[in-house]
Design a protein around this motif. Structure first.
Motif, PDB file in Angstrom:
ATOM      1  N   VAL A   7       0.858  -1.181   0.000  1.00  0.00           N
ATOM      2  CA  VAL A   7       0.000   0.000   0.000  1.00  0.00           C
ATOM      3  C   VAL A   7       0.895   1.232   0.000  1.00  0.00           C
ATOM      4  N   THR A   8       0.637   2.138  -0.940  1.00  0.00           N
ATOM      5  CA  THR A   8       1.401   3.386  -1.003  1.00  0.00           C
ATOM      6  C   THR A   8       0.491   4.567  -0.715  1.00  0.00           C
ATOM      7  N   GLY A   9       1.101   5.681  -0.366  1.00  0.00           N
ATOM      8  CA  GLY A   9       0.369   6.912  -0.089  1.00  0.00           C
ATOM      9  C   GLY A   9       1.362   8.056  -0.074  1.00  0.00           C
ATOM     10  N   ALA A  10       1.046   9.082   0.647  1.00  0.00           N
ATOM     11  CA  ALA A  10       1.932  10.247   0.723  1.00  0.00           C
ATOM     12  C   ALA A  10       2.243  10.550   2.181  1.00  0.00           C
ATOM     13  N   ASP A  11       3.475  11.027   2.408  1.00  0.00           N
ATOM     14  CA  ASP A  11       3.844  11.434   3.757  1.00  0.00           C
ATOM     15  C   ASP A  11       3.368  12.872   3.997  1.00  0.00           C
ATOM     16  N   SER A  12       3.722  13.432   5.136  1.00  0.00           N
ATOM     17  CA  SER A  12       3.247  14.774   5.497  1.00  0.00           C
ATOM     18  C   SER A  12       3.757  15.857   4.548  1.00  0.00           C
ATOM     19  N   GLU A  13       4.808  15.554   3.792  1.00  0.00           N
ATOM     20  CA  GLU A  13       5.344  16.523   2.831  1.00  0.00           C
ATOM     21  C   GLU A  13       4.857  16.252   1.404  1.00  0.00           C
ATOM     22  N   GLY A  14       3.960  15.285   1.262  1.00  0.00           N
ATOM     23  CA  GLY A  14       3.386  14.992  -0.041  1.00  0.00           C
ATOM     24  C   GLY A  14       4.185  14.030  -0.906  1.00  0.00           C
ATOM     25  N   ARG A  15       5.272  13.476  -0.362  1.00  0.00           N
ATOM     26  CA  ARG A  15       6.079  12.518  -1.127  1.00  0.00           C
ATOM     27  C   ARG A  15       5.462  11.128  -1.029  1.00  0.00           C
ATOM     28  N   TRP A  42      -8.604  -4.740  -0.265  1.00  0.00           N
ATOM     29  CA  TRP A  42      -8.822  -3.361   0.192  1.00  0.00           C
ATOM     30  C   TRP A  42     -10.284  -3.034   0.046  1.00  0.00           C
ATOM     31  N   PHE A  43     -10.789  -2.175   0.917  1.00  0.00           N
ATOM     32  CA  PHE A  43     -12.187  -1.784   0.880  1.00  0.00           C
ATOM     33  C   PHE A  43     -12.298  -0.297   1.176  1.00  0.00           C
ATOM     34  N   THR A  44     -12.939   0.424   0.272  1.00  0.00           N
ATOM     35  CA  THR A  44     -13.254   1.835   0.467  1.00  0.00           C
ATOM     36  C   THR A  44     -14.779   1.933   0.439  1.00  0.00           C
ATOM     37  N   PRO A  45     -15.416   2.233   1.574  1.00  0.00           N
ATOM     38  CA  PRO A  45     -16.872   2.133   1.659  1.00  0.00           C
ATOM     39  C   PRO A  45     -17.653   3.080   0.746  1.00  0.00           C
ATOM     40  N   GLY A  46     -17.193   4.286   0.564  1.00  0.00           N
ATOM     41  CA  GLY A  46     -17.914   5.264  -0.255  1.00  0.00           C
ATOM     42  C   GLY A  46     -16.931   6.219  -0.887  1.00  0.00           C
ATOM     43  N   ASN A  47     -17.398   7.373  -1.306  1.00  0.00           N
ATOM     44  CA  ASN A  47     -16.512   8.344  -1.936  1.00  0.00           C
ATOM     45  C   ASN A  47     -15.251   8.524  -1.101  1.00  0.00           C
ATOM     46  N   SER A  48     -14.110   8.477  -1.757  1.00  0.00           N
ATOM     47  CA  SER A  48     -12.835   8.485  -1.065  1.00  0.00           C
ATOM     48  C   SER A  48     -11.997   9.691  -1.457  1.00  0.00           C
ATOM     49  N   THR A  49     -11.155  10.103  -0.540  1.00  0.00           N
ATOM     50  CA  THR A  49     -10.229  11.198  -0.808  1.00  0.00           C
ATOM     51  C   THR A  49      -8.919  10.669  -1.380  1.00  0.00           C
ATOM     52  N   GLY A  50      -8.719   9.363  -1.343  1.00  0.00           N
ATOM     53  CA  GLY A  50      -7.450   8.791  -1.783  1.00  0.00           C
ATOM     54  C   GLY A  50      -6.413   8.761  -0.677  1.00  0.00           C
ATOM     55  N   LYS A  51      -6.757   9.323   0.480  1.00  0.00           N
ATOM     56  CA  LYS A  51      -5.842   9.286   1.622  1.00  0.00           C
ATOM     57  C   LYS A  51      -6.054   7.981   2.375  1.00  0.00           C
ATOM     58  N   PRO A  52      -4.981   7.427   2.942  1.00  0.00           N
ATOM     59  CA  PRO A  52      -5.147   6.177   3.687  1.00  0.00           C
ATOM     60  C   PRO A  52      -5.999   6.404   4.930  1.00  0.00           C
ATOM     61  N   PRO A  53      -6.734   5.386   5.350  1.00  0.00           N
ATOM     62  CA  PRO A  53      -7.538   5.526   6.569  1.00  0.00           C
ATOM     63  C   PRO A  53      -6.630   5.652   7.786  1.00  0.00           C
ATOM     64  N   GLU A  54      -7.166   6.238   8.839  1.00  0.00           N
ATOM     65  CA  GLU A  54      -6.393   6.376  10.085  1.00  0.00           C
ATOM     66  C   GLU A  54      -5.969   5.003  10.602  1.00  0.00           C
ATOM     67  N   ALA A  55      -6.879   4.058  10.515  1.00  0.00           N
ATOM     68  CA  ALA A  55      -6.581   2.693  10.945  1.00  0.00           C
ATOM     69  C   ALA A  55      -7.357   1.739  10.060  1.00  0.00           C
TER      70      ALA A  55
END
Length: 176
Positions: A7-15, A42-55
């Motif tokens: 799973v990939t995403g972005a850090d606090s600096e957007g990298r 993976w499961f995204t229940p509804g409209n997503s921001t593309g950001k990883p869930p908190e948990a």
């Protein structure tokens, strides 16, 4: 069946960064149907921001079909039809197991395996052979590499061989 998930995403600096790398924790081999399994990648229940869930949930109990704008990535291994045709098969136990690990699917499954979900589904056969059955009884044989796009259509999956068949699906939720 064990599947590695990166799973990939972005850090606090957007990298871009790897958020997690390991075996998918949401996997279930059905005891009531030898050869049947479900892996919730993976499961995204509804409209997503593309950001990883908190948990991320840590168990494999939960919905498979997402709400409108959501998405679900699952790998299903289908047991041979002979498993459910066996005199030892317990449909009540199988129904209870499906209710536990995929309650939303259990609600829409008919006794003959036919079902319809409020989703557009994209599938690709990874191994084995599986038949897609439609309302009129028409069946399409699918083999490794074959793909299917289902537009919220009522259907069933049949495995007429003696070996499990594996299909990867991405379901996108749509309005009913």
């Amino acid at each position: 069946m064990s599947v590695r998930r990166v799973v990939t995403g972005a850090d606090s600096e957007g990298r871009s960064v790897v958020i997690s790398d390991g075996v998918v924790p949401h996997s279930h081999d059905f005891k009531s149907m030898p050869g049947q399994s479900q892996i919730r990648i993976w499961f995204t229940p509804g409209n997503s921001t593309g950001k990883p869930p908190e948990a991320e949930p840590t168990d494999n109990h939960g919905p498979v079909v997402p709400g409108p704008g959501g998405a679900s990535f699952v790998i299903v291994r289908y047991a041979p039809d002979s498993v459910v045709m066996s005199p030892d098969f317990d449909p009540v136990a199988a129904g209870q197991e499906l209710q536990t690990y995929a309650p939303d699917l259990a609600e829409v499954f008919e006794p003959n395996g036919m079902h319809r979900t409020c989703s557009v589904d994209y599938g690709i056969v990874l191994d084995g052979e599986v038949w897609l059955e439609l309302d009129d009884g028409f069946q399409v044989r699918l083999t490794p590499g074959d793909t299917v796009v289902q537009l919220a259509a009522r259907h069933a999956w049949r495995n007429k061989t003696e070996a499990p068949a594996t299909v990867a699906f991405v379901l996108t939720g749509v309005d009913a």
